[in-house]
Design an enzyme around this catalytic site. Structure first.
Site, PDB file in Angstrom:
ATOM      1  CG  HIS A  59      -5.217  -4.586  -4.580  1.00 59.59           C
ATOM      2  ND1 HIS A  59      -5.316  -3.334  -4.418  1.00 59.59           N
ATOM      3  CD2 HIS A  59      -3.891  -4.845  -5.358  1.00 59.59           C
ATOM      4  CE1 HIS A  59      -4.338  -2.772  -4.985  1.00 59.59           C
ATOM      5  NE2 HIS A  59      -3.720  -3.511  -5.731  1.00 59.59           N
ATOM      6  CE1 TYR A  81      -4.117  -1.507  -0.510  1.00 57.05           C
ATOM      7  CE2 TYR A  81      -3.253  -2.941   1.270  1.00 57.05           C
ATOM      8  CZ  TYR A  81      -4.351  -2.836   0.357  1.00 57.05           C
ATOM      9  OH  TYR A  81      -5.222  -3.645  -0.200  1.00 57.05           O
ATOM     10  CG  ASN A 139     -12.566  -4.516  -1.192  1.00 58.13           C
ATOM     11  OD1 ASN A 139     -11.856  -5.356  -0.853  1.00 58.13           O
ATOM     12  ND2 ASN A 139     -12.312  -3.301  -1.372  1.00 58.13           N
ATOM     13  CD  GLU A 161      -0.647  -2.076  -6.575  1.00 55.67           C
ATOM     14  OE1 GLU A 161      -1.177  -1.118  -6.046  1.00 55.67           O
ATOM     15  OE2 GLU A 161      -1.165  -3.049  -7.294  1.00 55.67           O
TER      16      GLU A 161
END
Ligand code: GDP
Ligand code: MG
Length: 201
Positions: free
Chosen positions: A159, A54, A156, A170
């Site tokens: 990602h 993140y 959710n 990432e």
């Protein structure tokens, strides 16, 4: 290989996706687009890796804090935070708890507009408002309101990188260069061939 075929994006199937038995369904939706799976792992991440993930996107802490504070105002509630960065740090703390709670599937998908195509199929961040037809909209039911009440991250399922720049950073966190496979998919000649002149006998 032409440049448009080289775009890559990172997808995590988060621990709730694994526990809900949705690995196959989620991969099916991405796979059917024609994008190519070039990296795949099953792992329980460390706190360090999640943090790195993140924080690799500069400004993420502040922007996620602002988004979260605005969500309170939209509901005519007062955010318990004054400082977006502090709010972002707490969101990060909740995400660390969420993502290190169990195994995840980590993938790299490649092809034309991979980042945008994967984001479209994944749907908006909050499952309550994600579009119908998307993974988050169809396959789960969480909301910021419930997550905030229970002081946890919104669950959710996935990602997906938000931009090509984010994806590049990432992917480096989760994969070594040699773990990303270079190969041809037969269907690429239908997706990308200019003349489609290899079909008829
Ligand atoms: P994504 O790119 O759609 O996954 O969303 P972001 O990168 O903006 O946010 C990453 C994660 O931060 C989300 O999966 C949520 O868990 C959390 N998050 C983002 N926005 C909010 C918000 O407005 N409120 C709360 N409570 N959490 C948020
Ligand atoms: Mg994001």
């Amino acid at each position: 290989m032409p440049i448009e075929q080289r775009e890559r994006t990172l997808v995590l199937i988060k621990p709730d996706g694994i526990q809900r038995s949705l690995i196959g369904e989620i991969i099916r939706r991405y796979e059917q687009t024609g994008l190519k799976l070039v990296g795949l792992k099953f792992l329980i991440p460390s706190e360090k890796t999640v943090k790195e993930h993140y924080l690799s996107n500069e400004g993420w802490l502040k922007s996620v804090g602002e988004k979260s504070m605005a969500a309170y105002e939209k509901k005519c509630l007062k955010s318990p935070y004054q400082d977006p960065v502090k709010c972002g740090e707490d969101v990060l703390g909740r995400l660390i708890k969420y993502l290190t709670s169990g195994p995840m599937v980590v993938m790299v998908w490649q092809g034309n507009e991979a980042v945008g195509v994967i984001r479209k199929i994944s749907g908006g961040t909050e499952p309550l408002t994600s579009d119908v037809g998307t993974i988050r909209g169809d396959l789960t039911i969480d909301s910021y309101a419930l997550g905030d009440t229970d002081e946890r991250a919104v669950r959710n399922l996935i990602h997906a990188s938000g931009s090509v720049g984010e994806a590049e950073k990432e992917i480096k966190i989760w994969f070594q260069d040699e773990e990303i496979l270079k190969y041809r998919l037969v269907q690429e000649s239908i997706l990308y061939d200019v003349n489609l002149d290899g079909i008829l006998e």
